[in-house]
Design a protein around this motif. Structure first.
Motif, PDB file in Angstrom:
ATOM      1  N   GLU A 175     163.228  20.197 -53.529  1.00 35.31           N
ATOM      2  CA  GLU A 175     162.192  20.499 -52.260  1.00 35.31           C
ATOM      3  C   GLU A 175     161.493  18.245 -52.056  1.00 35.31           C
ATOM      4  O   GLU A 175     161.416  18.230 -51.291  1.00 35.31           O
ATOM      5  CB  GLU A 175     161.072  20.787 -52.035  1.00 35.31           C
ATOM      6  CG  GLU A 175     161.157  22.073 -51.527  1.00 35.31           C
ATOM      7  CD  GLU A 175     162.059  23.623 -52.580  1.00 35.31           C
ATOM      8  OE1 GLU A 175     162.361  24.159 -52.387  1.00 35.31           O
ATOM      9  OE2 GLU A 175     161.889  23.382 -53.657  1.00 35.31           O
ATOM     10  N   LYS A 179     162.607  14.899 -49.974  1.00 37.19           N
ATOM     11  CA  LYS A 179     161.795  14.773 -49.821  1.00 37.19           C
ATOM     12  C   LYS A 179     162.075  12.645 -49.735  1.00 37.19           C
ATOM     13  O   LYS A 179     161.953  12.393 -48.633  1.00 37.19           O
ATOM     14  CB  LYS A 179     160.226  14.360 -49.980  1.00 37.19           C
ATOM     15  CG  LYS A 179     159.238  14.936 -49.499  1.00 37.19           C
ATOM     16  CD  LYS A 179     157.651  14.637 -49.264  1.00 37.19           C
ATOM     17  CE  LYS A 179     156.606  14.377 -48.278  1.00 37.19           C
ATOM     18  NZ  LYS A 179     155.922  14.677 -48.488  1.00 37.19           N
ATOM     19  N   LYS A 289     168.450  21.935 -51.412  1.00 39.39           N
ATOM     20  CA  LYS A 289     168.029  22.693 -50.488  1.00 39.39           C
ATOM     21  C   LYS A 289     167.579  22.172 -49.240  1.00 39.39           C
ATOM     22  O   LYS A 289     167.066  21.954 -48.501  1.00 39.39           O
ATOM     23  CB  LYS A 289     166.815  23.615 -50.990  1.00 39.39           C
ATOM     24  CG  LYS A 289     166.983  24.226 -52.314  1.00 39.39           C
ATOM     25  CD  LYS A 289     165.926  25.337 -52.545  1.00 39.39           C
ATOM     26  CE  LYS A 289     165.602  25.876 -53.787  1.00 39.39           C
ATOM     27  NZ  LYS A 289     164.271  26.943 -53.855  1.00 39.39           N
TER      28      LYS A 289
END
Length: 409
Positions: A175, A179, A289
């Protein structure tokens, strides 16, 4: 209690760029004092509060020390005794380690203003090497400010290389990595992000599939730039130049991964690289992801981008299969993004950046022709179930044959 504006807001004001988000640091205060003034706590790991009126974030001055692996492996200490200079030294770059009071008086203990003028991205302290996320952050800042002439200081690049070799990058969560990657891809010069990651050895760790493209030749007749890695960077640059969305930029980055699997004795040809690359695209998607829309477009572009380039030569039956693969009837935007990625791929070749791409309008016209087939008349004729599906397909094929004949006159 003393309140200072810190970080990006100070940096961008000094650069003459618009200031959007403002971060504040509070020196000499306790959590109880903040709560008494109506601030609402939001920080789980360290004291961060929302202003009762503006909703902006105010953080108590704090120090930190490394206590584990990865981005989250830190212990924070906030107290009224922590000075502004102690708070600023834990930041990543000197240009992000400046503060100003409500009179715009600058506090710049680590010479951020000097580095702004020198157009240098330089780390504040050796503690930079404790946080692996900073490798991605610095590469992202390099992409953001490349147009202003910023480069990474050699000593900072050396620390980034040290982090890349330490194994710390593997401790980053998908994650957090995504980002930074997604934000970097949306900068004006996203190819610089990849160049910096490659220069410090991080690309080989984070995306070995992309790193493997550098040094792999392509046929010079189609690719004057020859090197597949250089081509990928150029395609990404074109995507940014043409203001493409994240989905298209991600697909542009991954579209040629299959070429990294071609045996050297087959160079510079890359037979079936579209299909060979699919397992690599899936692996990168899963590693970070990646959001579903980005995943899907990357796989479709990887598999079909050469179809896009040969659109004018495709048989109507092949063209229909292509349109069906994209579900153009329910997902028209996805096909439009595919066309955009194909055009960026065509433009990402040395000396061919301005060449027209007639395939784009041809594909749009084919999609319109296929969509023009009305279902209601077929229902009225009594078609239903699988037979209806086959009849719709026949009518769409007929429409595409007519379209091809009309456009080849």
């Amino acid at each position: 209690m003393r309140i200072y504006k810190v970080g990006g807001a100070v940096r961008d004001r000094l650069l003459g760029k618009p200031v959007t988000d403002i971060d504040w640091v509070v020196v000499g205060a306790t959590t109880e004092e903040m709560l008494a003034k109506g601030f609402r706590p939001v920080g789980a790991d360290f004291p961060v509060f929302l202003h009762p009126k503006s909703g902006e974030e105010y953080a108590l001055a704090r120090t930190e020390r490394k206590s584990g692996r990865g981005y989250g492996g830190f212990t924070f200490h906030a107290s009224p005794e922590v000075t502004l200079e102690e708070d600023l030294i834990r930041r990543d770059l000197t240009i992000n380690a400046m503060a100003e009071d409500d009179q715009q008086n600058l506090t710049d203990p680590y010479h951020g203003q000097r580095d702004l003028e020198a157009r240098l991205l330089r780390h504040v302290s050796p503690a930079f090497a404790e946080d692996p996320l900073r490798v991605l952050r610095v590469a992202r800042f390099a992409a953001r400010y490349a147009t202003l002439g910023f480069t990474v200081a050699p000593e900072t690049l050396a620390l980034m290389r040290q982090l890349s070799e330490s194994g710390e990058l593997e401790a980053l969560t998908p994650e957090r990595s995504w980002k930074e990657i997604s934000r970097a891809l949306m900068e004006d010069q996203p190819q610089v992000f990849l160049e910096v990651l490659r220069a410090c050895g991080a690309l080989k760790v984070l995306m070995p599939e992309v790193d493997a493209l550098f040094g792999v030749p392509q046929p010079p007749a189609h690719h004057p730039e020859i090197d597949t890695g250089a081509h990928t960077l150029s395609v990404l640059q074109q995507a940014a130049l043409h203001k493409q969305p994240l989905t298209v930029r991600w697909a542009c980055l991954l579209h040629d991964l299959g070429k990294g699997l071609t045996p050297e004795d087959e160079w510079p040809r890359h037979i079936a690289h579209e299909f060979k690359g699919l397992k690599l695209i899936k692996a990168v998607n899963e590693r970070f992801k990646v959001p579903k829309d980005c995943q899907e477009l990357a796989l479709l572009v990887g598999e079909y981008h050469t179809h896009g380039h040969r659109a004018l030569e495709l048989k109507p039956s092949t063209l229909l299969e292509l349109l069906q693969s994209f579900d153009i009837y329910r997902r028209p935007q996805r096909f439009e993004e595919f066309i955009a990625a194909c055009e960026m791929d065509a433009r990402g070749r040395k000396g061919l950046e301005e060449r027209s791409y007639p395939q784009a309008d041809y594909l749009r016209g084919a999609a319109t022709a296929a969509r023009s087939v009305a279902v209601q008349p077929l229902l009225e004729k009594g078609f239903k179930g699988p037979e209806l599906g086959e009849e719709i397909k026949r009518e769409r094929l007929k429409a595409l044959k007519a379209y091809k004949e009309a456009t080849s006159v």
